[in-house]
Motif scaffolding. Structure first.
Motif, short mmCIF file in Angstrom:
data_model
loop_
_atom_site.label_atom_id
_atom_site.label_comp_id
_atom_site.label_asym_id
_atom_site.label_seq_id
_atom_site.Cartn_x
_atom_site.Cartn_y
_atom_site.Cartn_z
N GLN A 39 22.35 23.85 -38.30
CA GLN A 39 22.54 25.21 -38.78
C GLN A 39 23.87 25.74 -38.26
O GLN A 39 24.08 25.84 -37.05
N ALA A 40 24.74 26.05 -39.18
CA ALA A 40 26.03 26.64 -38.87
C ALA A 40 25.93 28.16 -38.97
O ALA A 40 25.02 28.69 -39.62
N PRO A 41 26.86 28.87 -38.34
CA PRO A 41 26.83 30.33 -38.44
C PRO A 41 26.83 30.81 -39.88
O PRO A 41 27.57 30.29 -40.73
N ASN A 83 30.31 9.94 -37.15
CA ASN A 83 31.67 9.44 -37.21
C ASN A 83 32.50 10.27 -38.19
O ASN A 83 31.97 10.98 -39.03
N SER A 84 33.81 10.14 -38.07
CA SER A 84 34.74 10.86 -38.94
C SER A 84 34.38 12.34 -39.03
O SER A 84 34.31 12.93 -40.11
N LEU A 85 34.18 12.93 -37.89
CA LEU A 85 33.72 14.31 -37.84
C LEU A 85 34.76 15.28 -38.40
O LEU A 85 35.97 15.10 -38.22
N LYS A 86 34.25 16.29 -39.06
CA LYS A 86 35.07 17.32 -39.68
C LYS A 86 34.72 18.68 -39.08
O LYS A 86 33.62 18.87 -38.58
N PRO A 87 35.64 19.63 -39.14
CA PRO A 87 35.33 20.97 -38.63
C PRO A 87 34.07 21.56 -39.25
O PRO A 87 33.34 22.29 -38.58
N GLU A 88 33.81 21.26 -40.51
CA GLU A 88 32.63 21.80 -41.17
C GLU A 88 31.33 21.19 -40.66
O GLU A 88 30.24 21.64 -41.04
N ASP A 89 31.40 20.17 -39.82
CA ASP A 89 30.21 19.63 -39.17
C ASP A 89 29.78 20.48 -37.98
O ASP A 89 28.71 20.23 -37.40
N THR A 90 30.59 21.43 -37.60
CA THR A 90 30.26 22.30 -36.47
C THR A 90 28.97 23.06 -36.75
O THR A 90 28.84 23.75 -37.76
N GLN A 114 24.58 22.06 -29.41
CA GLN A 114 25.78 22.51 -30.11
C GLN A 114 26.77 21.38 -30.28
O GLN A 114 27.11 20.67 -29.32
N VAL A 115 27.25 21.22 -31.50
CA VAL A 115 28.33 20.29 -31.82
C VAL A 115 29.48 21.11 -32.38
O VAL A 115 29.31 21.83 -33.37
N THR A 116 30.64 20.99 -31.76
CA THR A 116 31.82 21.71 -32.20
C THR A 116 32.93 20.72 -32.48
O THR A 116 33.29 19.92 -31.61
N VAL A 117 33.45 20.76 -33.70
CA VAL A 117 34.54 19.87 -34.11
C VAL A 117 35.78 20.73 -34.30
O VAL A 117 35.86 21.53 -35.24
N SER A 118 36.73 20.57 -33.42
CA SER A 118 37.93 21.41 -33.44
C SER A 118 39.06 20.73 -32.71
O SER A 118 38.85 20.00 -31.75
N SER A 119 40.27 20.98 -33.17
CA SER A 119 41.46 20.48 -32.49
C SER A 119 42.07 21.54 -31.60
O SER A 119 43.02 21.29 -30.88
#
Length: 119
Positions: A39-41, A83-90, A114-119
């Motif tokens: 569940q994303a915000p 794998n190949s995580l994207k920001p939208e997987d957050t 919590q999983v956060t995908v960010s640079s």
């Protein structure tokens, strides 16, 4: 009393990988369908992946080809390799276990990780 405890969440860069684990206590996973949801915000909870007691798998369209669900019944644990995580997987990722006993559905949820995908 059935309890599910997730672990492995955290911060990862886009394109990276992460492995989530969910360990159960109070029951055996053998007869359960296991799954991961997220569940994303500002979004509703959505299916990520499920795995049946016979090993059959089902994936949400957004993660097909990138995520893999697996189970180890001896360890009473279900995993999600991402794998190949994207920001939208957050999102907050939740473990689910479901079974039916005498026509009654039993549905259990973990507390989420919590999983956060960010640079």
């Amino acid at each position: 009393q059935v309890q599910l405890v997730e672990s492995g969440g955290g911060l990862v860069q886009p394109g990276g990988s992460l492995r989530l684990s969910c360990a159960a206590s109070g029951t055996s996973f053998t007869s359960y369908v296991l799954g991961w949801y997220r569940q994303a915000p500002r979004k509703q909870r959505e299916l990520v992946a499920t795995i049946g007691n016979g090993g059959s798998t089902n994936y949400g369209d957004s993660v097909k080809g990138r995520f893999t669900i697996s189970r180890d019944n001896a360890k009473n644990t279900v995993y999600l390799e991402m794998n190949s995580l994207k920001p939208e997987d957050t999102a907050v990722y939740y473990c689910n276990a479901r079974t039916t006993v005498w026509a009654i559905i039993r549905n259990y949820w973990g507390q989420g990780t919590q999983v956060t995908v960010s640079s």
